[in-house]
Scaffold this motif. Structure first.
Motif, PDB file in Angstrom:
ATOM      1  N   ARG A  48      -2.248   7.706  -2.681  1.00  0.00           N
ATOM      2  CA  ARG A  48      -0.812   8.026  -2.526  1.00  0.00           C
ATOM      3  C   ARG A  48      -0.236   7.118  -1.556  1.00  0.00           C
ATOM      4  NH1 ARG A  48       0.256  14.660  -2.723  1.00  0.00           N
ATOM      5  NH2 ARG A  48      -0.468  14.625  -4.935  1.00  0.00           N
ATOM      6  N   MET A  49      -1.213   6.619  -0.436  1.00  0.00           N
ATOM      7  CA  MET A  49      -1.067   5.624   0.476  1.00  0.00           C
ATOM      8  C   MET A  49      -0.461   4.200  -0.427  1.00  0.00           C
ATOM      9  SD  MET A  49      -2.974   3.766   3.341  1.00  0.00           S
ATOM     10  CE  MET A  49      -3.916   2.796   1.955  1.00  0.00           C
ATOM     11  N   ARG A  50      -1.497   3.804  -0.785  1.00  0.00           N
ATOM     12  CA  ARG A  50      -1.515   2.621  -1.740  1.00  0.00           C
ATOM     13  C   ARG A  50      -0.340   2.676  -2.787  1.00  0.00           C
ATOM     14  NH1 ARG A  50      -5.055  -1.695  -1.973  1.00  0.00           N
ATOM     15  NH2 ARG A  50      -4.865  -1.364   0.143  1.00  0.00           N
ATOM     16  N   HIS A  51      -0.142   3.733  -3.610  1.00  0.00           N
ATOM     17  CA  HIS A  51       0.974   3.584  -4.061  1.00  0.00           C
ATOM     18  C   HIS A  51       2.181   3.587  -3.690  1.00  0.00           C
ATOM     19  CE1 HIS A  51       3.325   5.305  -7.702  1.00  0.00           C
ATOM     20  NE2 HIS A  51       3.741   6.256  -7.146  1.00  0.00           N
TER      21      HIS A  51
ATOM     22  N   LEU B 203       0.577   9.970  10.169  1.00  0.00           N
ATOM     23  CA  LEU B 203      -0.402   9.390   9.422  1.00  0.00           C
ATOM     24  C   LEU B 203       0.231   8.927   7.924  1.00  0.00           C
ATOM     25  CD1 LEU B 203      -3.188   8.741   8.649  1.00  0.00           C
ATOM     26  CD2 LEU B 203      -3.704  11.230   7.662  1.00  0.00           C
ATOM     27  N   ALA B 204       1.417   9.447   7.516  1.00  0.00           N
ATOM     28  CA  ALA B 204       2.102   9.217   6.303  1.00  0.00           C
ATOM     29  C   ALA B 204       2.607   7.874   6.691  1.00  0.00           C
ATOM     30  CB  ALA B 204       3.094  10.453   6.113  1.00  0.00           C
ATOM     31  N   TYR B 205       2.712   7.335   7.841  1.00  0.00           N
ATOM     32  CA  TYR B 205       3.264   5.916   7.507  1.00  0.00           C
ATOM     33  C   TYR B 205       2.079   4.994   7.689  1.00  0.00           C
ATOM     34  CZ  TYR B 205       7.717   7.848   8.926  1.00  0.00           C
ATOM     35  OH  TYR B 205       8.918   8.807   9.004  1.00  0.00           O
TER      36      TYR B 205
ATOM     37  N   PHE C 236       3.408   1.846  16.575  1.00  0.00           N
ATOM     38  CA  PHE C 236       3.969   3.155  16.011  1.00  0.00           C
ATOM     39  C   PHE C 236       2.844   3.910  15.112  1.00  0.00           C
ATOM     40  CE2 PHE C 236       6.087   4.792  11.985  1.00  0.00           C
ATOM     41  CZ  PHE C 236       6.806   5.772  12.891  1.00  0.00           C
ATOM     42  N   ILE C 237       2.185   3.271  14.335  1.00  0.00           N
ATOM     43  CA  ILE C 237       0.941   3.793  13.720  1.00  0.00           C
ATOM     44  C   ILE C 237      -0.195   2.729  13.555  1.00  0.00           C
ATOM     45  CG2 ILE C 237       2.057   2.804  11.435  1.00  0.00           C
ATOM     46  CD1 ILE C 237      -0.117   5.824  11.790  1.00  0.00           C
ATOM     47  N   THR C 238      -1.233   3.219  13.643  1.00  0.00           N
ATOM     48  CA  THR C 238      -2.390   2.351  14.134  1.00  0.00           C
ATOM     49  C   THR C 238      -2.561   1.444  13.111  1.00  0.00           C
ATOM     50  OG1 THR C 238      -4.932   2.322  14.591  1.00  0.00           O
ATOM     51  CG2 THR C 238      -4.172   4.288  13.301  1.00  0.00           C
TER      52      THR C 238
END
Length: 366
Positions: free
Chosen positions: A49-52, A89-91, A119-121
């Protein structure tokens, strides 16, 4: 309890789309959401889902990566303005975007990684850049180790961990971690525990391939500060579990006059998802107080019929002369998605200061 992949929810994409309406020129919210929630989306796991999300976003971004970086910066600023979760994590799709579409643009990607990790690692997204631009990227990470922002300083060490879990391998650093060491040196007394913890984890990674390097650092940093002592202790955890003689000596963990008696497996047959229960008594027979590190090993039966040992820590504390304690432990065999159990012979052992004192068998029934 919802699955982790469900962080990519309709609500998340609705909020994200509202931000992108502000930051992306001519953004079409309806089209974006339709493309996100295509037919395969329902069956996708978290990373899929992240890559999508990354790929769909790319369809709405400028072709020029430098312009895309400016939009990423504006998007982060807008999310913050709207009270979005720092480090949510969603970001993680943002560093994924940099990884996927910025690899040929080193200058803009470095800028984007430095900004985005606040903001996000970006510990995962940075790794392809280390592989493709090894010398300049490691030099950049050394500079980042002195950055004013602790998230960037952490990226300097976490991003180059040789064995970062679930991440792309860094074979050059596994083979020779020399470039990592000045970074760790700069960060060993960092004001942020978040950063120091990463230093320890990096050392633990290095110890798996180059124990002598970590032992040398342990000797060098010993008693420098309480922070460096804590880093070394955590960074040497694998060596301690392996019962490495030099690290045991480093901590004064000898076991000659520490005895284990009355070892008993209370559940000689364990049916999944029940727990193994065992007990024993441990005694300090020295005439002086001694630190006793108690662990137990489970020898898991694998698919090939061989046993594979995993060590679990019980405690580490001071025992007075002649002190004798009863220890009762349980080990769960509850089914989890990341581990598969196999029926048959298993073993459990008791480990005292790195030495396996007793071992016995039990049967697991799946």
């Amino acid at each position: 309890m919802s699955a982790l992949k469900d962080i990519y929810s309709p609500e998340f994409y609705d909020n994200l789309s509202d931000v992108l309406l502000i930051t992306v020129p001519s953004f079409d919210k309806q089209k974006f959401v339709e493309k996100i929630f295509d037919e395969p989306f329902k069956t996708m796991e978290l990373k899929e889902r992240m890559r999508h999300t990354t790929r769909v976003l790319h369809e709405f971004m400028p072709a020029d990566f430098g312009q895309a970086v400016k939009i990423i910066e504006k998007t982060i600023a807008e999310v913050r303005k709207k009270g979005g979760s720092e480090g949510g994590l969603a970001y993680i799709f943002l560093p994924d975007y940099i990884e996927m579409y910025g690899l040929e643009d080193y200058k803009n990607s470095v800028k984007a990684l430095e900004f985005t990790t606040q903001f996000i690692t970006c510990e995962y997204g940075i790794r392809p850049f280390i592989i493709h631009y090894f010398e300049p990227m490691m030099a950049q990470m050394l500079l980042w180790s002195k950055h004013q922002n602790h998230h960037v300083r952490r990226l300097a060490t976490e991003g180059c961990r040789p064995r970062l879990p679930w991440a792309m391998a860094l074979p050059e650093l596994k083979k020779n971690p020399e470039k990592i060491l000045p970074i760790l040196e700069n960060l060993k007394n960092d004001s942020s525990e978040y950063v120091r913890r990463s230093v320890a984890n990096n050392l633990n990674d290095i110890a798996k391939d180059h124990p002598n390097i970590v032992l040398e650092i342990a000797s060098k940093w010993k008693n420098n500060t309480k922070e460096t002592d804590a880093i070394i202790k955590h960074g040497c955890r694998t060596l301690l579990k392996q019962g490495h003689p030099e690290i045991l000596s480093h901590y004064g963990l000898d076991s000659e006059k520490i005895t284990v008696s009355e070892f008993k497996i209370d559940t000689p047959e364990v049916k999944v998802p029940d727990a193994l229960q065992f007990s024993f008594k441990v005694e300090n027979k020295y005439e002086i107080p001694k630190i006793i590190r108690l662990e137990y090993g489970i020898y898991y039966n694998k698919a090939n019929g061989l046993l594979s040992k995993k060590v679990f820590k019980i405690s580490e504390r001071m025992y007075q002369p002649k002190q004798k304690d009863l220890v009762i432990k349980k080990q769960s065999f509850k089914l989890i998605t990341t581990k598969k159990f196999y029926s048959g012979l298993h073993k459990v052992s008791v480990i005292v200061n790195g030495e396996e004192k007793v071992i016995d068998e039990f049967q697991l029934i799946t």
